[in-house]
Design a protein around this motif. Structure first.
Motif, PDB file in Angstrom:
ATOM      1  N   ILE A 276     -40.774 -10.219  14.074  1.00 44.22           N
ATOM      2  CA  ILE A 276     -41.383 -11.414  14.662  1.00 44.22           C
ATOM      3  C   ILE A 276     -42.822 -11.128  15.076  1.00 44.22           C
ATOM      4  O   ILE A 276     -43.706 -11.975  14.877  1.00 44.22           O
ATOM      5  CB  ILE A 276     -40.524 -11.947  15.826  1.00 44.22           C
ATOM      6  N   SER A 277     -43.081  -9.951  15.596  1.00 46.71           N
ATOM      7  CA  SER A 277     -44.468  -9.583  15.934  1.00 46.71           C
ATOM      8  C   SER A 277     -45.349  -9.602  14.687  1.00 46.71           C
ATOM      9  O   SER A 277     -46.502 -10.032  14.733  1.00 46.71           O
ATOM     10  CB  SER A 277     -44.514  -8.199  16.583  1.00 46.71           C
TER      11      SER A 277
ATOM     12  N   ALA B 145     -50.115 -14.795  11.654  1.00 48.85           N
ATOM     13  CA  ALA B 145     -50.613 -16.106  12.081  1.00 48.85           C
ATOM     14  C   ALA B 145     -51.875 -16.001  12.926  1.00 48.85           C
ATOM     15  O   ALA B 145     -52.453 -17.017  13.313  1.00 48.85           O
ATOM     16  CB  ALA B 145     -49.526 -16.841  12.859  1.00 48.85           C
ATOM     17  N   GLY B 146     -52.289 -14.768  13.231  1.00 51.59           N
ATOM     18  CA  GLY B 146     -53.515 -14.574  14.009  1.00 51.59           C
ATOM     19  C   GLY B 146     -53.356 -14.745  15.503  1.00 51.59           C
ATOM     20  O   GLY B 146     -54.336 -14.966  16.206  1.00 51.59           O
TER      21      GLY B 146
ATOM     22  N   ILE C 245     -52.228  -7.053  21.592  1.00 53.05           N
ATOM     23  CA  ILE C 245     -52.963  -7.931  22.493  1.00 53.05           C
ATOM     24  C   ILE C 245     -53.012  -9.327  21.867  1.00 53.05           C
ATOM     25  O   ILE C 245     -52.881  -9.480  20.655  1.00 53.05           O
ATOM     26  CB  ILE C 245     -54.401  -7.429  22.776  1.00 53.05           C
ATOM     27  N   LEU C 246     -53.186 -10.326  22.723  1.00 51.16           N
ATOM     28  CA  LEU C 246     -53.359 -11.686  22.232  1.00 51.16           C
ATOM     29  C   LEU C 246     -54.749 -11.809  21.619  1.00 51.16           C
ATOM     30  O   LEU C 246     -55.693 -11.200  22.098  1.00 51.16           O
ATOM     31  CB  LEU C 246     -53.219 -12.699  23.369  1.00 51.16           C
TER      32      LEU C 246
ATOM     33  N   ILE D 117     -53.390 -21.058  23.014  1.00 47.60           N
ATOM     34  CA  ILE D 117     -52.299 -20.863  22.052  1.00 47.60           C
ATOM     35  C   ILE D 117     -51.274 -21.963  22.293  1.00 47.60           C
ATOM     36  O   ILE D 117     -50.607 -21.996  23.325  1.00 47.60           O
ATOM     37  CB  ILE D 117     -51.637 -19.479  22.212  1.00 47.60           C
ATOM     38  N   THR D 118     -51.164 -22.884  21.340  1.00 41.11           N
ATOM     39  CA  THR D 118     -50.189 -23.961  21.502  1.00 41.11           C
ATOM     40  C   THR D 118     -48.810 -23.480  21.038  1.00 41.11           C
ATOM     41  O   THR D 118     -48.704 -22.584  20.192  1.00 41.11           O
ATOM     42  CB  THR D 118     -50.561 -25.224  20.700  1.00 41.11           C
ATOM     43  N   LEU D 119     -47.796 -24.108  21.585  1.00 42.16           N
ATOM     44  CA  LEU D 119     -46.440 -23.775  21.152  1.00 42.16           C
ATOM     45  C   LEU D 119     -46.215 -24.202  19.705  1.00 42.16           C
ATOM     46  O   LEU D 119     -45.397 -23.599  19.007  1.00 42.16           O
ATOM     47  CB  LEU D 119     -45.406 -24.402  22.083  1.00 42.16           C
ATOM     48  N   LEU D 120     -46.979 -25.173  19.228  1.00 39.65           N
ATOM     49  CA  LEU D 120     -46.878 -25.553  17.824  1.00 39.65           C
ATOM     50  C   LEU D 120     -47.367 -24.418  16.931  1.00 39.65           C
ATOM     51  O   LEU D 120     -46.758 -24.131  15.896  1.00 39.65           O
ATOM     52  CB  LEU D 120     -47.681 -26.830  17.537  1.00 39.65           C
ATOM     53  N   GLU D 121     -48.426 -23.729  17.329  1.00 35.64           N
ATOM     54  CA  GLU D 121     -48.899 -22.569  16.557  1.00 35.64           C
ATOM     55  C   GLU D 121     -47.817 -21.495  16.480  1.00 35.64           C
ATOM     56  O   GLU D 121     -47.604 -20.894  15.434  1.00 35.64           O
ATOM     57  CB  GLU D 121     -50.141 -21.959  17.203  1.00 35.64           C
ATOM     58  N   VAL D 122     -47.166 -21.258  17.599  1.00 32.63           N
ATOM     59  CA  VAL D 122     -46.100 -20.252  17.650  1.00 32.63           C
ATOM     60  C   VAL D 122     -44.938 -20.690  16.760  1.00 32.63           C
ATOM     61  O   VAL D 122     -44.426 -19.901  15.957  1.00 32.63           O
ATOM     62  CB  VAL D 122     -45.623 -20.018  19.100  1.00 32.63           C
TER      63      VAL D 122
END
Length: 137
Positions: free
Chosen positions: A44-45, A51-52, A64-65, A72-77
């Protein structure tokens, strides 16, 4: 169908965002928090890196983020870790001679598309920072 990858991805990002000691953020340490196998965390990482959203360096433990949690939106995740297929699956080949069977797929396509659009809109309005604020209030 949504599986646990989305929740685990948010868990990983929350740990990365809130843990000051980067060297602690090994896949073993994160796996202990998630209560899963380190292989799952690495997989998952890797999706989050692709996805950047996460960044790591060879030979340096942890990640690191790539941007602030508020960016960071939850949609991106969600898009980083979910398959590209639709959220809802339709059954194949309903009976075209049945009054329901001949129209169920087009009807459900419309309903399911509307629901998915609403869900994605809601996820786009929520950020990792919102999750962190709720976690640590």
């Amino acid at each position: 169908m949504i599986n646990t990858r989305f929740a685990v991805a948010i868990h990983i990002l929350s740990l990365v965002a809130s843990t000051k000691e980067r060297e602690k953020l090994t896949s073993d340490w994160i796996a202990a928090s998630v209560n899963t196998n380190p292989v799952v965390i690495r997989r998952i990482s890797g999706m989050l890196k692709k996805a950047g959203l996460l960044e790591s360096q060879v030979g340096i433990p942890g990640s690191i983020l790539t941007k602030l949690p508020s960016n960071i939106t939850l949609l991106e995740v969600y898009k980083a870790v979910q398959p590209k297929e639709e959220l809802f699956a339709l059954h194949d080949k309903p009976n075209p001679e049945c009054p329901v069977g001949k129209r169920i797929q087009s009807t459900l396509d419309d309903v399911f598309h509307s629901i998915q659009t609403e869900m994605e809109s809601k996820l786009a309005s929520q950020t990792l920072q919102d999750v962190l604020d709720h976690l640590f209030q």
